[in-house]
Design a protein around this motif. Structure first.
Motif, short mmCIF file in Angstrom:
data_model
loop_
_atom_site.label_atom_id
_atom_site.label_comp_id
_atom_site.label_asym_id
_atom_site.label_seq_id
_atom_site.Cartn_x
_atom_site.Cartn_y
_atom_site.Cartn_z
N GLN A 1 -50.12 -3.84 -3.53
CA GLN A 1 -49.67 -2.56 -4.06
C GLN A 1 -50.71 -1.47 -3.78
N GLU A 2 -51.97 -1.80 -3.99
CA GLU A 2 -53.04 -0.83 -3.74
C GLU A 2 -53.08 -0.42 -2.27
N ALA A 3 -52.92 -1.38 -1.37
CA ALA A 3 -52.94 -1.07 0.06
C ALA A 3 -51.77 -0.16 0.44
N LEU A 4 -50.59 -0.46 -0.07
CA LEU A 4 -49.42 0.36 0.25
C LEU A 4 -49.56 1.77 -0.30
N MET B 1 -38.22 -4.26 -11.24
CA MET B 1 -38.23 -4.18 -9.79
C MET B 1 -38.17 -5.56 -9.17
N ARG B 2 -38.82 -6.52 -9.80
CA ARG B 2 -38.85 -7.87 -9.25
C ARG B 2 -37.45 -8.45 -9.18
N LYS B 3 -36.58 -8.03 -10.09
CA LYS B 3 -35.23 -8.59 -10.14
C LYS B 3 -34.22 -7.75 -9.37
N ALA B 4 -34.68 -6.84 -8.54
CA ALA B 4 -33.77 -6.01 -7.75
C ALA B 4 -32.93 -6.89 -6.84
N LYS B 5 -31.69 -6.51 -6.67
CA LYS B 5 -30.79 -7.27 -5.80
C LYS B 5 -31.28 -7.21 -4.36
N GLU B 6 -30.91 -8.19 -3.60
CA GLU B 6 -31.34 -8.29 -2.20
C GLU B 6 -31.02 -7.00 -1.43
N GLU B 7 -29.85 -6.41 -1.66
CA GLU B 7 -29.47 -5.20 -0.93
C GLU B 7 -30.27 -3.97 -1.37
N ASP B 8 -30.98 -4.06 -2.47
CA ASP B 8 -31.79 -2.95 -2.96
C ASP B 8 -33.27 -3.11 -2.64
N TYR C 1 -49.23 -6.89 -12.06
CA TYR C 1 -49.94 -8.15 -12.28
C TYR C 1 -49.76 -9.08 -11.08
N GLU C 2 -48.61 -8.98 -10.41
CA GLU C 2 -48.24 -9.97 -9.41
C GLU C 2 -48.82 -9.72 -8.02
N ARG D 1 -44.53 2.09 -5.86
CA ARG D 1 -44.70 3.35 -6.59
C ARG D 1 -44.53 3.21 -8.10
N VAL D 2 -44.12 2.04 -8.53
CA VAL D 2 -43.96 1.79 -9.96
C VAL D 2 -45.24 1.14 -10.47
N VAL D 3 -45.94 1.87 -11.34
CA VAL D 3 -47.19 1.35 -11.89
C VAL D 3 -47.05 1.22 -13.40
N ARG D 4 -47.89 0.44 -13.99
CA ARG D 4 -47.87 0.23 -15.44
C ARG D 4 -48.48 1.44 -16.15
N ALA D 5 -48.35 1.46 -17.45
CA ALA D 5 -48.91 2.54 -18.26
C ALA D 5 -50.38 2.71 -17.95
N GLY D 6 -50.82 3.93 -17.89
CA GLY D 6 -52.21 4.23 -17.60
C GLY D 6 -52.56 4.19 -16.13
N GLY D 7 -51.57 3.91 -15.28
CA GLY D 7 -51.81 3.88 -13.84
C GLY D 7 -52.23 2.53 -13.30
N PHE D 8 -52.19 1.51 -14.15
CA PHE D 8 -52.60 0.18 -13.72
C PHE D 8 -51.59 -0.42 -12.74
N LEU D 9 -52.10 -1.22 -11.83
CA LEU D 9 -51.26 -1.85 -10.81
C LEU D 9 -50.56 -3.07 -11.37
#
Length: 57
Positions: free
Chosen positions: A31-34, A1-8, A25-26, A15-23
């Motif tokens: 993310q939690e607020a959103l 997601m971090r490398k998504a193109k500017e137009e994307d 790192y960056e 909405r993309v979380v790590r395994a186990g539901g973890f938020l």
């Protein structure tokens, strides 16, 4: 997601979380607020409640 193109950039990255539901790192507090604004609930303080919110095939 971090490398998504500017137009994307309208992709809902929070909405993309790590395994186990973890938020991410960056930007975990952002993310939690959103996700909270969308009605997502958390367990153990900062893990998405996957029992309630996980996408099912």
């Amino acid at each position: 997601m971090r490398k998504a193109k500017e137009e994307d950039r309208d992709v809902p990255w929070q909405r993309v979380v790590r395994a186990g539901g973890f938020l991410s790192y960056e930007a975990p507090r952002n993310q939690e607020a959103l996700l909270s604004e969308e009605g997502v609930s958390f367990v153990f303080g900062d893990c998405v409640d996957l029992q309630q919110h996980q996408w099912a095939k």
